[in-house]
Write a protein that holds these residues in place. Sequence first.
Motif, PDB file in Angstrom:
ATOM      1  N   TYR A  46       6.142 -42.003   4.224  1.00 56.00           N
ATOM      2  CA  TYR A  46       5.075 -42.960   4.539  1.00 56.00           C
ATOM      3  C   TYR A  46       4.415 -42.586   5.866  1.00 56.00           C
ATOM      4  CZ  TYR A  46       5.434 -46.735   1.053  1.00 56.00           C
ATOM      5  OH  TYR A  46       5.352 -47.483  -0.094  1.00 56.00           O
ATOM      6  N   LEU A  76      -0.065 -41.244  -1.046  1.00 57.31           N
ATOM      7  CA  LEU A  76       0.735 -42.465  -0.919  1.00 57.31           C
ATOM      8  C   LEU A  76       1.111 -43.075  -2.271  1.00 57.31           C
ATOM      9  CD1 LEU A  76       2.044 -44.414   1.055  1.00 57.31           C
ATOM     10  CD2 LEU A  76      -0.119 -45.673   1.173  1.00 57.31           C
ATOM     11  N   PRO A  77       0.210 -43.133  -3.263  1.00 59.27           N
ATOM     12  CA  PRO A  77       0.618 -43.675  -4.569  1.00 59.27           C
ATOM     13  C   PRO A  77       1.775 -42.913  -5.209  1.00 59.27           C
ATOM     14  CG  PRO A  77      -1.775 -43.596  -4.417  1.00 59.27           C
ATOM     15  CD  PRO A  77      -1.245 -42.863  -3.225  1.00 59.27           C
ATOM     16  N   VAL A  78       1.809 -41.592  -5.031  1.00 60.92           N
ATOM     17  CA  VAL A  78       2.906 -40.801  -5.589  1.00 60.92           C
ATOM     18  C   VAL A  78       4.222 -41.185  -4.923  1.00 60.92           C
ATOM     19  CG1 VAL A  78       3.812 -38.478  -5.934  1.00 60.92           C
ATOM     20  CG2 VAL A  78       1.355 -38.904  -6.129  1.00 60.92           C
ATOM     21  N   MET A  92       4.897 -44.014  -3.579  1.00 63.23           N
ATOM     22  CA  MET A  92       5.257 -45.361  -4.022  1.00 63.23           C
ATOM     23  C   MET A  92       5.862 -45.348  -5.428  1.00 63.23           C
ATOM     24  SD  MET A  92       2.158 -47.740  -2.488  1.00 63.23           S
ATOM     25  CE  MET A  92       3.051 -49.253  -2.847  1.00 63.23           C
ATOM     26  N   VAL A  93       5.474 -44.383  -6.244  1.00 60.79           N
ATOM     27  CA  VAL A  93       6.099 -44.240  -7.567  1.00 60.79           C
ATOM     28  C   VAL A  93       7.583 -43.902  -7.403  1.00 60.79           C
ATOM     29  CG1 VAL A  93       6.199 -42.804  -9.639  1.00 60.79           C
ATOM     30  CG2 VAL A  93       3.992 -43.627  -8.806  1.00 60.79           C
ATOM     31  N   LEU A 153       1.637 -54.209  -1.074  1.00 53.42           N
ATOM     32  CA  LEU A 153       0.227 -53.801  -1.127  1.00 53.42           C
ATOM     33  C   LEU A 153      -0.629 -54.685  -0.221  1.00 53.42           C
ATOM     34  CD1 LEU A 153      -0.247 -53.068  -4.939  1.00 53.42           C
ATOM     35  CD2 LEU A 153      -0.023 -51.415  -3.081  1.00 53.42           C
ATOM     36  N   LEU A 207       6.596 -55.081  -4.662  1.00 60.63           N
ATOM     37  CA  LEU A 207       5.610 -54.028  -4.413  1.00 60.63           C
ATOM     38  C   LEU A 207       4.210 -54.606  -4.248  1.00 60.63           C
ATOM     39  CD1 LEU A 207       6.769 -51.177  -6.822  1.00 60.63           C
ATOM     40  CD2 LEU A 207       6.820 -51.153  -4.324  1.00 60.63           C
ATOM     41  N   LEU A 248      -3.940 -39.897   0.276  1.00 53.28           N
ATOM     42  CA  LEU A 248      -4.081 -39.904  -1.183  1.00 53.28           C
ATOM     43  C   LEU A 248      -2.748 -39.678  -1.888  1.00 53.28           C
ATOM     44  CD1 LEU A 248      -7.384 -37.812  -1.515  1.00 53.28           C
ATOM     45  CD2 LEU A 248      -7.117 -40.312  -1.592  1.00 53.28           C
ATOM     46  N   GLN A 251       9.382 -44.588  -4.834  1.00 59.37           N
ATOM     47  CA  GLN A 251       9.978 -45.802  -4.288  1.00 59.37           C
ATOM     48  C   GLN A 251      10.310 -46.785  -5.404  1.00 59.37           C
ATOM     49  OE1 GLN A 251       7.469 -47.773  -1.418  1.00 59.37           O
ATOM     50  NE2 GLN A 251       8.499 -49.726  -1.655  1.00 59.37           N
TER      51      GLN A 251
END
Length: 268
Positions: free
Chosen positions: A230, A158-160, A162-163, A134, A130, A156, A165
């Motif tokens: 994504y 995207l972090p959620v 990725m969690v 980044l 991961l 904004l 993922q």
Amino acid sequence: MPMLEALGRALVSPFEVLIRQGGTIELFVRREIRGRYVNSVLGLAWAVVHPLALLALYTFVFSHVMQVRFTGDSAATNFPLYLFCGMLPWLAFSDGLARASSVLMEQTALIKKVVFPTEILPASAVISALVTELVGLVVLLPAVVVFAGGLGWSVLALPVIMVFQFLFTMGLAWFLACAGVAVRDLRHLLGVALTLWMFLTPIVYPAEMVPPRFRWVLAVNPLSYLVQAYRDVVLERRLPPAADVAVLAAISVAVFAAGHAVFRYTKH
């Protein structure tokens, strides 16, 4: 009631391990990244060079040779960003699983000498992948600003994404780490499986090209929801459909809890 308590414990337990061992995981992640890149000529730049090389190859083959099209229009202009956006989560996913499948065997000496929760070894492999992703996002997001008209507020989210993922990858990584101890050919089998999985995921082609009779393959493939999420938040400047996010979240949490349960059961 006891069943609900057991289910709740199964969901909470893996989070407790990861949070409690956060410092140790960080040390392993640093060690993993240093071991992979520190002595190479380009260093961490390989995290960008590798996906860009694949991007150039796939863009040439699918956009210029096979002329993959979106809704009837040539995709030559947007195809590189479309492909790059799908490749980054896939490369992090596949690399994390490949490393996790053999990490216990590679760290046998450490496991025998030091008492520590071995759950963190697959976790360090997944998190290292991961971190590499980044680095790729540092290239992708500015490229979208320059060549695709900018980013929307949806980025904004995207972090959620990725969690989810991480949870899905982590669950599979724990399972594969166990299997890798018993099945020595797993790494080779996994390479074949990941190649098939990649081409069954709409990464190098748009989902609209899949014939209707085969759309069920995308519906049962969690990576399809992840890759599309994504592209929704980065390229389309919109939030993914709530139903798709719910499916991705449910599968991710279930696989995460199940993978940890299998790891703990077979740990001894």
